[in-house]
Design a protein around this motif. Structure first.
Motif, PDB file in Angstrom:
ATOM      1  N   THR A  66       0.153  -0.952  -0.029  1.00 17.78           N
ATOM      2  CA  THR A  66      -0.026  -0.277   0.391  1.00 17.78           C
ATOM      3  C   THR A  66       1.058   1.144   0.255  1.00 17.78           C
ATOM      4  OG1 THR A  66      -0.081  -0.173   2.061  1.00 17.78           O
ATOM      5  CG2 THR A  66      -2.023  -1.376   1.176  1.00 17.78           C
ATOM      6  N   ALA A  67       2.195   0.741   0.369  1.00 16.97           N
ATOM      7  CA  ALA A  67       2.530   1.986   0.940  1.00 16.97           C
ATOM      8  C   ALA A  67       3.273   2.915  -0.458  1.00 16.97           C
ATOM      9  CB  ALA A  67       4.168   2.141   1.770  1.00 16.97           C
ATOM     10  N   GLY A  68       3.089   1.787  -1.692  1.00 19.44           N
ATOM     11  CA  GLY A  68       4.143   1.325  -2.901  1.00 19.44           C
ATOM     12  C   GLY A  68       3.366   2.348  -4.252  1.00 19.44           C
ATOM     13  N   ILE A  69       1.738   2.713  -3.313  1.00 20.12           N
ATOM     14  CA  ILE A  69       0.523   2.326  -4.684  1.00 20.12           C
ATOM     15  C   ILE A  69       1.210   3.810  -4.724  1.00 20.12           C
ATOM     16  CG2 ILE A  69      -1.621   3.150  -4.862  1.00 20.12           C
ATOM     17  CD1 ILE A  69      -2.414   1.197  -3.260  1.00 20.12           C
ATOM     18  N   LEU A  70       1.300   4.168  -6.688  1.00 14.23           N
ATOM     19  CA  LEU A  70       1.113   5.437  -7.404  1.00 14.23           C
ATOM     20  C   LEU A  70       0.567   5.485  -8.183  1.00 14.23           C
ATOM     21  CD1 LEU A  70       2.375   9.216  -7.089  1.00 14.23           C
ATOM     22  CD2 LEU A  70       3.995   7.280  -8.830  1.00 14.23           C
ATOM     23  N   ALA A  71      -0.986   6.591  -8.132  1.00 11.67           N
ATOM     24  CA  ALA A  71      -1.769   6.310  -9.214  1.00 11.67           C
ATOM     25  C   ALA A  71      -1.240   7.586 -10.032  1.00 11.67           C
ATOM     26  CB  ALA A  71      -3.221   6.438  -8.767  1.00 11.67           C
ATOM     27  N   ALA A 108      -2.039  14.490 -12.267  1.00  8.21           N
ATOM     28  CA  ALA A 108      -2.179  14.234 -11.052  1.00  8.21           C
ATOM     29  C   ALA A 108      -1.889  13.245  -9.968  1.00  8.21           C
ATOM     30  CB  ALA A 108      -2.946  15.191 -10.064  1.00  8.21           C
ATOM     31  N   SER A 109      -0.532  13.600  -9.447  1.00  5.89           N
ATOM     32  CA  SER A 109      -0.607  12.112  -8.496  1.00  5.89           C
ATOM     33  C   SER A 109      -0.654  12.068  -7.614  1.00  5.89           C
ATOM     34  CB  SER A 109       1.588  11.516  -8.889  1.00  5.89           C
ATOM     35  OG  SER A 109       1.719  11.560 -10.375  1.00  5.89           O
ATOM     36  N   VAL A 110      -1.302  10.769  -7.252  1.00  2.00           N
ATOM     37  CA  VAL A 110      -1.468  10.429  -5.185  1.00  2.00           C
ATOM     38  C   VAL A 110      -0.811   9.144  -4.554  1.00  2.00           C
ATOM     39  CG1 VAL A 110      -3.764  11.617  -5.780  1.00  2.00           C
ATOM     40  CG2 VAL A 110      -3.976   8.958  -5.825  1.00  2.00           C
ATOM     41  N   ASP A 111      -0.897   9.025  -3.529  1.00  5.07           N
ATOM     42  CA  ASP A 111       0.175   8.116  -2.679  1.00  5.07           C
ATOM     43  C   ASP A 111      -1.858   7.197  -2.473  1.00  5.07           C
ATOM     44  OD1 ASP A 111      -1.664   8.471  -0.531  1.00  5.07           O
ATOM     45  OD2 ASP A 111       0.722   9.405   0.625  1.00  5.07           O
ATOM     46  N   GLY A 112      -1.293   6.142  -2.128  1.00  7.87           N
ATOM     47  CA  GLY A 112      -2.334   5.185  -1.281  1.00  7.87           C
ATOM     48  C   GLY A 112      -3.292   5.273  -0.807  1.00  7.87           C
ATOM     49  N   ASN A 113      -2.770   7.001  -0.014  1.00  3.53           N
ATOM     50  CA  ASN A 113      -3.460   7.343   1.264  1.00  3.53           C
ATOM     51  C   ASN A 113      -4.564   8.933   0.049  1.00  3.53           C
ATOM     52  OD1 ASN A 113      -2.763   5.758   3.740  1.00  3.53           O
ATOM     53  ND2 ASN A 113      -1.661   6.526   3.289  1.00  3.53           N
ATOM     54  N   GLY A 114      -4.486   9.177  -1.217  1.00  2.45           N
ATOM     55  CA  GLY A 114      -5.444   9.560  -1.753  1.00  2.45           C
ATOM     56  C   GLY A 114      -4.589  11.606  -1.707  1.00  2.45           C
ATOM     57  N   ALA A 115      -3.213  10.905  -0.893  1.00  3.09           N
ATOM     58  CA  ALA A 115      -2.322  12.572  -0.547  1.00  3.09           C
ATOM     59  C   ALA A 115      -1.871  12.875  -2.187  1.00  3.09           C
ATOM     60  CB  ALA A 115      -1.610  12.558   0.364  1.00  3.09           C
ATOM     61  N   LEU A 116      -2.250  14.354  -2.364  1.00  5.54           N
ATOM     62  CA  LEU A 116      -1.286  15.019  -3.594  1.00  5.54           C
ATOM     63  C   LEU A 116      -0.314  14.855  -3.706  1.00  5.54           C
ATOM     64  CD1 LEU A 116      -2.355  15.677  -6.878  1.00  5.54           C
ATOM     65  CD2 LEU A 116      -1.831  18.293  -5.425  1.00  5.54           C
ATOM     66  N   VAL A 117       0.958  14.111  -4.194  1.00  4.35           N
ATOM     67  CA  VAL A 117       2.547  14.089  -4.100  1.00  4.35           C
ATOM     68  C   VAL A 117       3.597  14.423  -5.734  1.00  4.35           C
ATOM     69  CG1 VAL A 117       2.104  12.157  -2.803  1.00  4.35           C
ATOM     70  CG2 VAL A 117       2.686  11.426  -5.600  1.00  4.35           C
ATOM     71  N   ASP A 141     -11.331  17.717 -10.587  1.00  4.96           N
ATOM     72  CA  ASP A 141     -11.408  16.321 -11.573  1.00  4.96           C
ATOM     73  C   ASP A 141     -11.141  15.632 -11.547  1.00  4.96           C
ATOM     74  OD1 ASP A 141     -13.949  17.141 -11.013  1.00  4.96           O
ATOM     75  OD2 ASP A 141     -13.788  18.069 -12.813  1.00  4.96           O
ATOM     76  N   THR A 142      -9.178  15.874 -12.741  1.00  2.49           N
ATOM     77  CA  THR A 142      -8.777  14.609 -11.960  1.00  2.49           C
ATOM     78  C   THR A 142      -7.320  14.332 -10.920  1.00  2.49           C
ATOM     79  OG1 THR A 142      -7.495  16.745 -14.167  1.00  2.49           O
ATOM     80  CG2 THR A 142      -5.877  15.028 -13.888  1.00  2.49           C
ATOM     81  N   ALA A 143      -7.097  15.410  -9.696  1.00  2.66           N
ATOM     82  CA  ALA A 143      -7.044  14.492  -8.684  1.00  2.66           C
ATOM     83  C   ALA A 143      -8.125  13.922  -8.227  1.00  2.66           C
ATOM     84  CB  ALA A 143      -6.673  15.927  -7.813  1.00  2.66           C
ATOM     85  N   GLN A 144      -9.149  14.229  -8.199  1.00  4.82           N
ATOM     86  CA  GLN A 144     -10.382  12.734  -8.040  1.00  4.82           C
ATOM     87  C   GLN A 144     -10.566  11.714  -8.302  1.00  4.82           C
ATOM     88  OE1 GLN A 144     -14.255  14.355  -8.318  1.00  4.82           O
ATOM     89  NE2 GLN A 144     -14.689  13.641  -6.041  1.00  4.82           N
ATOM     90  N   ALA A 149      -7.622  10.228 -10.089  1.00  2.94           N
ATOM     91  CA  ALA A 149      -6.062   9.672  -9.201  1.00  2.94           C
ATOM     92  C   ALA A 149      -6.557   9.665  -8.002  1.00  2.94           C
ATOM     93  CB  ALA A 149      -5.197  10.838  -9.193  1.00  2.94           C
ATOM     94  N   ALA A 150      -6.853  10.322  -6.873  1.00  5.02           N
ATOM     95  CA  ALA A 150      -7.025   9.339  -5.861  1.00  5.02           C
ATOM     96  C   ALA A 150      -8.387   7.579  -5.448  1.00  5.02           C
ATOM     97  CB  ALA A 150      -8.017  10.577  -4.778  1.00  5.02           C
ATOM     98  N   TYR A 151      -9.290   8.016  -7.009  1.00  5.96           N
ATOM     99  CA  TYR A 151     -10.021   6.662  -7.138  1.00  5.96           C
ATOM    100  C   TYR A 151      -9.715   6.216  -7.336  1.00  5.96           C
ATOM    101  CZ  TYR A 151     -14.143   4.205  -8.732  1.00  5.96           C
ATOM    102  OH  TYR A 151     -14.659   2.689  -8.905  1.00  5.96           O
ATOM    103  N   ARG A 152      -8.804   6.064  -8.530  1.00  3.93           N
ATOM    104  CA  ARG A 152      -7.203   4.853  -9.015  1.00  3.93           C
ATOM    105  C   ARG A 152      -6.915   4.017  -8.205  1.00  3.93           C
ATOM    106  NH1 ARG A 152      -3.536   5.995 -13.129  1.00  3.93           N
ATOM    107  NH2 ARG A 152      -3.818   3.771 -12.802  1.00  3.93           N
ATOM    108  N   ALA A 153      -6.081   4.812  -6.657  1.00  2.07           N
ATOM    109  CA  ALA A 153      -5.595   4.785  -5.683  1.00  2.07           C
ATOM    110  C   ALA A 153      -6.018   3.783  -4.513  1.00  2.07           C
ATOM    111  CB  ALA A 153      -4.924   5.807  -5.116  1.00  2.07           C
ATOM    112  N   PHE A 154      -6.883   4.300  -4.298  1.00  5.62           N
ATOM    113  CA  PHE A 154      -8.491   3.645  -3.279  1.00  5.62           C
ATOM    114  C   PHE A 154      -8.506   2.563  -3.788  1.00  5.62           C
ATOM    115  CE2 PHE A 154      -9.811   8.176  -1.332  1.00  5.62           C
ATOM    116  CZ  PHE A 154      -8.244   7.804  -0.708  1.00  5.62           C
ATOM    117  N   ALA A 155      -9.273   2.220  -4.888  1.00  6.67           N
ATOM    118  CA  ALA A 155      -9.432   1.132  -5.807  1.00  6.67           C
ATOM    119  C   ALA A 155      -8.038  -0.029  -6.045  1.00  6.67           C
ATOM    120  CB  ALA A 155     -10.365   0.476  -7.088  1.00  6.67           C
ATOM    121  N   GLU A 156      -7.175   0.509  -6.058  1.00 10.94           N
ATOM    122  CA  GLU A 156      -5.650  -0.422  -5.818  1.00 10.94           C
ATOM    123  C   GLU A 156      -5.931  -1.568  -3.974  1.00 10.94           C
ATOM    124  OE1 GLU A 156      -1.098  -0.922  -7.305  1.00 10.94           O
ATOM    125  OE2 GLU A 156      -2.231   1.099  -8.197  1.00 10.94           O
TER     126      GLU A 156
END
Length: 100
Positions: free
Chosen positions: A26-31, A42-51, A73-76, A78-85
């Motif tokens: 989960t720490a390695g997730i990057l969407a 936009a890129s977010v980590d597994g917690n949905g934080a913008l990185v 919308d773009t950040a959202q 990315a967060a949706y994909r990260a949360f799905a993963e």
């Protein structure tokens, strides 16, 4: 059922290793998502934080309101994909835990 203390310790250790593997995964997730017009990436980590955030030249053609909407919308997305993963990883962990 566990018959000996050694079996119990081995079982607990195995679960701890699996939990650590889940944490590492989960720490390695990057969407990363890019808006359809290429203005925002936009890129977010597994917690949905913008990185990571990258703005393309197409932002010059956007009004402030359209830029805000595109960015959110773009950040959202990315967060949706990260949360799905992350959800897939947790589901797999839970299913494996139910078997052992």
């Amino acid at each position: 059922m566990v018959e000996t203390m050694d079996e119990l310790l081995a079982r607990v250790q195995k679960q701890m290793y699996r939990l650590r593997d889940l944490n590492d995964a989960t720490a390695g997730i990057l969407a990363t998502e890019t808006s359809p017009d290429g203005a925002v990436t936009a890129s977010v980590d597994g917690n949905g934080a913008l990185v990571g955030l990258s703005l393309g030249g197409a932002i010059a053609k956007l009004s402030p309101a359209d830029f805000e909407k595109t960015l959110v919308d773009t950040a959202q997305a990315a967060a949706y994909r990260a949360f799905a993963e992350r959800a897939e990883l947790v589901t797999a962990y839970n299913e494996e835990s139910a078997v052992t």
